[in-house]
Design a protein around this motif. Structure first.
Motif, PDB file in Angstrom:
ATOM      1  N   THR A  62       9.409  -8.385  11.873  1.00 22.60           N
ATOM      2  CA  THR A  62       8.409  -7.944  12.849  1.00 22.60           C
ATOM      3  C   THR A  62       9.054  -7.189  13.988  1.00 22.60           C
ATOM      4  N   PHE A  63      10.128  -7.750  14.531  1.00 24.42           N
ATOM      5  CA  PHE A  63      10.775  -7.098  15.672  1.00 24.42           C
ATOM      6  C   PHE A  63      11.331  -5.736  15.276  1.00 24.42           C
ATOM      7  N   THR A  64      11.909  -5.640  14.103  1.00 28.63           N
ATOM      8  CA  THR A  64      12.445  -4.355  13.636  1.00 28.63           C
ATOM      9  C   THR A  64      11.333  -3.333  13.478  1.00 28.63           C
ATOM     10  N   ALA A  65      10.205  -3.743  12.906  1.00 29.72           N
ATOM     11  CA  ALA A  65       9.081  -2.818  12.719  1.00 29.72           C
ATOM     12  C   ALA A  65       8.559  -2.316  14.054  1.00 29.72           C
ATOM     13  N   LEU A  66       8.492  -3.190  15.060  1.00 31.93           N
ATOM     14  CA  LEU A  66       8.035  -2.758  16.381  1.00 31.93           C
ATOM     15  C   LEU A  66       9.023  -1.798  17.020  1.00 31.93           C
ATOM     16  N   CYS A  67      10.305  -2.100  16.907  1.00 32.34           N
ATOM     17  CA  CYS A  67      11.314  -1.200  17.488  1.00 32.34           C
ATOM     18  C   CYS A  67      11.283   0.165  16.813  1.00 32.34           C
ATOM     19  N   ASP A  68      11.131   0.174  15.503  1.00 34.41           N
ATOM     20  CA  ASP A  68      11.097   1.442  14.773  1.00 34.41           C
ATOM     21  C   ASP A  68       9.876   2.276  15.149  1.00 34.41           C
ATOM     22  N   THR A  69       8.801   1.603  15.570  1.00 35.09           N
ATOM     23  CA  THR A  69       7.548   2.310  15.872  1.00 35.09           C
ATOM     24  C   THR A  69       7.397   2.620  17.352  1.00 35.09           C
ATOM     25  N   LEU A  70       7.762   1.649  18.210  1.00 34.76           N
ATOM     26  CA  LEU A  70       7.503   1.784  19.646  1.00 34.76           C
ATOM     27  C   LEU A  70       8.684   2.310  20.449  1.00 34.76           C
ATOM     28  N   GLY A  71       9.904   1.945  20.060  1.00 35.19           N
ATOM     29  CA  GLY A  71      11.028   2.428  20.846  1.00 35.19           C
ATOM     30  C   GLY A  71      12.155   1.434  20.956  1.00 35.19           C
ATOM     31  N   ALA A  72      12.934   1.542  22.023  1.00 36.52           N
ATOM     32  CA  ALA A  72      14.169   0.795  22.197  1.00 36.52           C
ATOM     33  C   ALA A  72      13.924  -0.708  22.211  1.00 36.52           C
ATOM     34  N   PRO A  73      14.878  -1.491  21.656  1.00 42.67           N
ATOM     35  CA  PRO A  73      14.667  -2.940  21.548  1.00 42.67           C
ATOM     36  C   PRO A  73      14.586  -3.663  22.880  1.00 42.67           C
ATOM     37  N   TRP A  74      15.145  -3.106  23.963  1.00 40.89           N
ATOM     38  CA  TRP A  74      15.078  -3.761  25.266  1.00 40.89           C
ATOM     39  C   TRP A  74      13.890  -3.284  26.101  1.00 40.89           C
ATOM     40  N   ASP A  75      13.091  -2.396  25.570  1.00 45.04           N
ATOM     41  CA  ASP A  75      11.921  -1.916  26.289  1.00 45.04           C
ATOM     42  C   ASP A  75      10.964  -3.081  26.520  1.00 45.04           C
ATOM     43  N   PRO A  76      10.593  -3.380  27.774  1.00 35.93           N
ATOM     44  CA  PRO A  76       9.672  -4.500  28.019  1.00 35.93           C
ATOM     45  C   PRO A  76       8.357  -4.393  27.255  1.00 35.93           C
ATOM     46  N   ALA A  77       7.871  -3.168  27.015  1.00 39.52           N
ATOM     47  CA  ALA A  77       6.629  -3.021  26.255  1.00 39.52           C
ATOM     48  C   ALA A  77       6.809  -3.515  24.823  1.00 39.52           C
ATOM     49  N   ARG A  81       0.829  -1.205   0.000  1.00 32.90           N
ATOM     50  CA  ARG A  81       0.000   0.000   0.000  1.00 32.90           C
ATOM     51  C   ARG A  81       0.867   1.260   0.000  1.00 32.90           C
ATOM     52  N   SER A  82       0.204   2.399   0.030  1.00 37.21           N
ATOM     53  CA  SER A  82       0.908   3.685  -0.006  1.00 37.21           C
ATOM     54  C   SER A  82       1.732   3.875   1.267  1.00 37.21           C
ATOM     55  N   PRO A  83       2.760   4.727   1.231  1.00 35.61           N
ATOM     56  CA  PRO A  83       3.534   4.985   2.448  1.00 35.61           C
ATOM     57  C   PRO A  83       2.665   5.477   3.601  1.00 35.61           C
ATOM     58  N   GLU A  84       1.640   6.275   3.294  1.00 37.30           N
ATOM     59  CA  GLU A  84       0.763   6.791   4.346  1.00 37.30           C
ATOM     60  C   GLU A  84      -0.046   5.658   4.982  1.00 37.30           C
ATOM     61  N   THR A  85      -0.514   4.738   4.162  1.00 34.49           N
ATOM     62  CA  THR A  85      -1.263   3.596   4.683  1.00 34.49           C
ATOM     63  C   THR A  85      -0.367   2.711   5.535  1.00 34.49           C
ATOM     64  N   VAL A  86       0.853   2.478   5.071  1.00 36.77           N
ATOM     65  CA  VAL A  86       1.791   1.646   5.836  1.00 36.77           C
ATOM     66  C   VAL A  86       2.075   2.274   7.193  1.00 36.77           C
ATOM     67  N   ALA A  87       2.296   3.583   7.226  1.00 34.01           N
ATOM     68  CA  ALA A  87       2.565   4.258   8.500  1.00 34.01           C
ATOM     69  C   ALA A  87       1.390   4.109   9.456  1.00 34.01           C
ATOM     70  N   ALA A  88       0.180   4.262   8.950  1.00 35.06           N
ATOM     71  CA  ALA A  88      -0.997   4.131   9.809  1.00 35.06           C
ATOM     72  C   ALA A  88      -1.190   2.688  10.265  1.00 35.06           C
ATOM     73  N   LEU A  89      -0.892   1.730   9.400  1.00 33.28           N
ATOM     74  CA  LEU A  89      -0.999   0.319   9.790  1.00 33.28           C
ATOM     75  C   LEU A  89      -0.002  -0.006  10.886  1.00 33.28           C
ATOM     76  N   ARG A  90       1.203   0.525  10.775  1.00 29.06           N
ATOM     77  CA  ARG A  90       2.216   0.282  11.810  1.00 29.06           C
ATOM     78  C   ARG A  90       1.781   0.865  13.156  1.00 29.06           C
ATOM     79  N   GLU A  91       1.137   2.009  13.121  1.00 23.67           N
ATOM     80  CA  GLU A  91       0.630   2.592  14.368  1.00 23.67           C
ATOM     81  C   GLU A  91      -0.411   1.679  15.000  1.00 23.67           C
ATOM     82  N   ARG A  92      -1.327   1.143  14.190  1.00 20.04           N
ATOM     83  CA  ARG A  92      -2.324   0.204  14.723  1.00 20.04           C
ATOM     84  C   ARG A  92      -1.638  -1.033  15.292  1.00 20.04           C
ATOM     85  N   PHE A  93      -0.635  -1.518  14.590  1.00 20.04           N
ATOM     86  CA  PHE A  93       0.075  -2.718  15.015  1.00 20.04           C
ATOM     87  C   PHE A  93       0.770  -2.502  16.352  1.00 20.04           C
TER      88      PHE A  93
END
Length: 490
Positions: free
Chosen positions: A353-368, A297-309
């Protein structure tokens, strides 16, 4: 484990993470099961083998709820078999895969298709569970679905598109849902509005813009969301539990989330490629690497999907692994109506998957970040699909474990992967979250000395019913402080 018996394995000093608990611990394994999870302050038990996981994370083995192995669709067949795909899964930290028994044509019944996959799965190196699939309904279908449920195959996939091959009409979808209610099963749904896609594709064909570079324009976001609306209405009407595969738009995810909020048993899955790639890949050098449905999908759609994820609106992540090679992909790259769609991904699901979460949520060692990752990668797929013994580092569970360093990064090289094809859609990408140790039912299959093929030791996993699973599985990954102080929910 008797007092005199020395356990087979201890994974010591790791930072153990479940979907609902985390902390430093020793994991004790014997006879293929986890027999103890001890606070890391305790002495390391004597064992036949000790893996020092200090400075690393220990998580449950991955559960990939959506793979296609040795799949025949029309004149194309994926190039893998169970030996190849299961080895690649283990290389990528996945210890259980779920395949589909999809009838190859109108002469094969859903029961025959599933039994055929059960026979092929005897060569699997990791554990295997199955979904059935119904394309055409007849008077024998209910009895077939009953027999499948008795075997532990408790879900049925339906396609709302792909007319002439795998598509089920609305009457069939509704009947499948009613049978799944009767059998306490789960309806898997590939949701795209067929009439919209056919019309859009025909218009592009008439204009001469039907090659792979135009794929994303022939399957609009609206087609996915329109189909999700229709299927949700049928799920509400029948009271069926439904699981939407490979959702690629935030609108589709929001529809499922809203339905769940009003009491429906419905779930969203997405795939790594919808989080990491966008439609610009179709204007690149190798657009055929990215032929899949739905498209990127478009870059805008991907960004919004990552936020939902990242926010928890999507329940699971699955590879939708389909192992074609470039010769097959390039044969009809001039006409997307005749080329095979699907991407290899069972081995790269974990790091993407792990890279996408780190890029969106924060540091790789963050328990969340770690807990969210474990949930979508292992715990939720096991829980939703009623897989006993899977999805948690907990006493009594199968000893399926992955040890990795969240800080370690590595570039994807298709030539270094093991999926039986000659390309990866993620080739050249720098990713974090690669497994260092993989343990499947207590066997160390990946360590610093490489891969140790266990042979065809994978087991078929019969599943609990959808609603019965909550009682049978319990609260995955939750501990009291008395049972495991290191892993008490924090």
């Amino acid at each position: 484990m008797s007092a005199a018996r020395i356990p087979d394995l201890v994974v010591a000093h790791g930072f153990v993470v479940n979907a609902a608990g985390f902390g430093p611990a020793h994991v004790v394994v014997d006879r293929g099961r986890i027999v103890a999870v001890l606070d890391a302050a305790a002495p390391v038990p004597v064992a036949a083998r000790v893996i020092d996981a200090a400075g690393r994370v220990v998580i449950p083995g991955g559960v990939d709820g959506h793979c296609h192995v040795a799949q025949i669709t029309g004149r194309y067949r994926t190039l893998d078999d169970y030996a190849t795909t299961s080895r690649a899964a283990l290389w990528g930290g996945t210890t259980t895969i779920m395949d589909f028994g999809i009838p190859r044509d109108g002469t094969e019944t859903p029961l025959a298709a599933a039994l055929g996959k059960l026979e092929l799965a005897r060569q699997a190196r990791c554990d295997v569970a199955l979904h059935a699939c119904v394309i055409d309904w007849d008077a024998t279908t209910p009895d077939q679905l009953t027999e499948l449920a008795e075997l532990g195959i408790r879900s049925v996939k339906v396609y709302t598109t792909n007319r002439g091959t795998t598509m089920a009409d609305d009457d069939t979808v509704l009947k499948v849902m009613r049978e799944m209610v009767r059998l306490d099963g789960l309806t898997y749904v590939h949701a795209e509005h067929d009439a919209m896609i056919v019309d859009c594709t025909e218009r592009h064909a008439a204009a001469g813009t039907i090659g792979i570079r135009h794929l994303h324009r022939t399957r609009p976001e609206l087609a996915e969301e329109a189909s999700v609306r229709e299927v949700l209405a049928m799920a509400e009407y029948t009271g069926a539990a439904a699981y939407f595969v490979h959702q690629s738009t935030p609108g589709a995810v929001d529809l499922v989330r809203a339905a769940r909020a009003r009491g429906l048993d419905v779930h969203s899955e997405t795939c790594p490629h919808y989080l990491a790639l966008d439609e610009q890949v179709y204007s690149g050098e190798f657009p055929e690497w990215f032929a899949c449905c739905p498209p990127m999908r478009s870059p805008e759609t991907v960004a919004a999907l990552r936020e939902r994820f990242a926010a928890g609106a999507i329940d699971t992540i699955a590879s939708d692994h389909s192992c074609y090679d470039l010769k097959q992909k390039r044969e009809r790259r001039d006409d997307i109506r005749h080329m095979p769609h699907g991407l290899p991904g069972v081995e790269t699901r974990m790091p993407v998957t792990f890279t996408a979460l780190c890029d969106t949520l924060g540091a790789p060692w963050d328990p969340a970040v770690l807990r969210r990752f474990v949930d979508v990668f292992a715990a939720a797929p096991a829980r939703i699909n009623g897989l006993p013994g899977k999805g948690a580092v907990a006493v009594g569970y199968d000893a399926d474990l992955v040890v990795f360093d969240p800080d370690h990064t590595r570039s994807v090289a298709a030539t270094d992967l093991h999926m039986g094809t000659d390309f990866s859609p993620f080739d050249g990408r720098e990713l974090r979250g690669w497994p260092e140790f993989v343990i499947a039912r207590g066997r160390v299959v990946l360590d610093g000395n490489g891969f140790h093929d266990p042979g065809p030791t994978g087991q078929f996993v019969p599943r609990h019913g959808y609603r019965a699973a909550a009682d049978a599985i319990g609260s995955v990954g939750r501990y009291s402080r008395a049972e495991s102080p290191a892993l008490a929910e924090r």
